[in-house]
Design a protein around this motif. Sequence first.
Motif, PDB file in Angstrom:
ATOM      1  N   ARG A   1       0.830  -1.213   0.000  1.00  0.00           N
ATOM      2  CA  ARG A   1       0.000   0.000   0.000  1.00  0.00           C
ATOM      3  C   ARG A   1       0.866   1.266   0.000  1.00  0.00           C
ATOM      4  O   ARG A   1       0.532   2.256  -0.647  1.00  0.00           O
ATOM      5  CB  ARG A   1      -0.930  -0.017   1.216  1.00  0.00           C
ATOM      6  N   ARG A   2       2.007   1.214   0.703  1.00  0.00           N
ATOM      7  CA  ARG A   2       2.914   2.372   0.713  1.00  0.00           C
ATOM      8  C   ARG A   2       3.488   2.641  -0.680  1.00  0.00           C
ATOM      9  O   ARG A   2       3.636   3.787  -1.096  1.00  0.00           O
ATOM     10  CB  ARG A   2       4.041   2.157   1.722  1.00  0.00           C
ATOM     11  N   VAL A   3       3.810   1.567  -1.396  1.00  0.00           N
ATOM     12  CA  VAL A   3       4.310   1.697  -2.770  1.00  0.00           C
ATOM     13  C   VAL A   3       3.246   2.374  -3.632  1.00  0.00           C
ATOM     14  O   VAL A   3       3.535   3.300  -4.392  1.00  0.00           O
ATOM     15  CB  VAL A   3       4.690   0.312  -3.347  1.00  0.00           C
ATOM     16  N   LEU A   4       2.013   1.899  -3.508  1.00  0.00           N
ATOM     17  CA  LEU A   4       0.923   2.470  -4.289  1.00  0.00           C
ATOM     18  C   LEU A   4       0.671   3.924  -3.918  1.00  0.00           C
ATOM     19  O   LEU A   4       0.417   4.756  -4.798  1.00  0.00           O
ATOM     20  CB  LEU A   4      -0.353   1.644  -4.103  1.00  0.00           C
ATOM     21  N   ALA A   5       0.737   4.242  -2.645  1.00  0.00           N
ATOM     22  CA  ALA A   5       0.505   5.624  -2.194  1.00  0.00           C
ATOM     23  C   ALA A   5       1.506   6.577  -2.856  1.00  0.00           C
ATOM     24  O   ALA A   5       1.125   7.663  -3.321  1.00  0.00           O
ATOM     25  CB  ALA A   5       0.611   5.708  -0.676  1.00  0.00           C
ATOM     26  N   ARG A   6       2.774   6.180  -2.900  1.00  0.00           N
ATOM     27  CA  ARG A   6       3.789   7.031  -3.542  1.00  0.00           C
ATOM     28  C   ARG A   6       3.497   7.212  -5.026  1.00  0.00           C
ATOM     29  O   ARG A   6       3.595   8.311  -5.559  1.00  0.00           O
ATOM     30  CB  ARG A   6       5.186   6.430  -3.355  1.00  0.00           C
ATOM     31  N   ARG A   7       3.130   6.133  -5.689  1.00  0.00           N
ATOM     32  CA  ARG A   7       2.870   6.206  -7.125  1.00  0.00           C
ATOM     33  C   ARG A   7       1.643   7.084  -7.407  1.00  0.00           C
ATOM     34  O   ARG A   7       1.653   7.900  -8.325  1.00  0.00           O
ATOM     35  CB  ARG A   7       2.694   4.812  -7.708  1.00  0.00           C
ATOM     36  N   ILE A   8       0.602   6.897  -6.623  1.00  0.00           N
ATOM     37  CA  ILE A   8      -0.613   7.697  -6.808  1.00  0.00           C
ATOM     38  C   ILE A   8      -0.317   9.177  -6.561  1.00  0.00           C
ATOM     39  O   ILE A   8      -0.756  10.041  -7.322  1.00  0.00           O
ATOM     40  CB  ILE A   8      -1.745   7.175  -5.890  1.00  0.00           C
ATOM     41  N   LYS A   9       0.448   9.456  -5.531  1.00  0.00           N
ATOM     42  CA  LYS A   9       0.807  10.847  -5.215  1.00  0.00           C
ATOM     43  C   LYS A   9       1.563  11.490  -6.378  1.00  0.00           C
ATOM     44  O   LYS A   9       1.399  12.675  -6.660  1.00  0.00           O
ATOM     45  CB  LYS A   9       1.660  10.892  -3.944  1.00  0.00           C
ATOM     46  N   ASN A  10       2.372  10.683  -7.072  1.00  0.00           N
ATOM     47  CA  ASN A  10       3.155  11.190  -8.202  1.00  0.00           C
ATOM     48  C   ASN A  10       2.391  11.142  -9.529  1.00  0.00           C
ATOM     49  O   ASN A  10       2.962  11.430 -10.579  1.00  0.00           O
ATOM     50  CB  ASN A  10       4.463  10.396  -8.337  1.00  0.00           C
ATOM     51  N   GLY A  11       1.115  10.733  -9.482  1.00  0.00           N
ATOM     52  CA  GLY A  11       0.301  10.699 -10.688  1.00  0.00           C
ATOM     53  C   GLY A  11       0.551   9.495 -11.584  1.00  0.00           C
ATOM     54  O   GLY A  11       0.186   9.503 -12.755  1.00  0.00           O
TER      55      GLY A  11
END
Length: 191
Positions: free
Chosen positions: A137-147
């Motif tokens: 989930r942390r990996v996904l959060a970073r990716r989502i934050k970066n678009g």
Amino acid sequence: MRAAVLAGGKSKRFGANKLLYRIGGKPLIMYVIERLLQAERVEGVFLVTSEENAGKFRHLGFEVITDELSAGPIGGVYTALAAGDVFIAAGDMPTIEPGLVDFIIERFAESGRMACVPLWPNGYIEPLHAAYSRRFRRVLARRIKNGSYELNRAVRDADSCYIPIENLPERWKESFFNVNRKEDLRAFLRV
């Protein structure tokens, strides 16, 4: 491990909400849910869907979690992982094999990796038929934050294990059939 069924799609190619389309007296999504519940390593099932679809699925009698990101599959997986480690299944894969689900969950537990995903010989992965660690989930959060909303890329960039599909029993390979158009229902009924 609980299983999360992603049910947030718009069913544009199908022409109606395909997951609620009735086949043999029950909605298409119930075939997925029932097969997941047959897996020995699945402790329960919940649905992840959009706000606009949440009310349409509550009558099925399973927990419904709303994906507030509305960012496609990556948002659904991100939302599901708030519940802990999960097996993710797409709601339009009615021939999912309980034995394969158990096999993926076992490999996931043995590997200690963030994700365990089936892999085709051509390099294509099946991220909507896979086991994920809450850590992912942390990996996904970073990716989502970066678009960056590509779930496939997130899996490839994370510490993931892969299950070669060509080594699986033939009957398990039926798991990867999905319904996109009404014509696909004929193929499903023949399985």
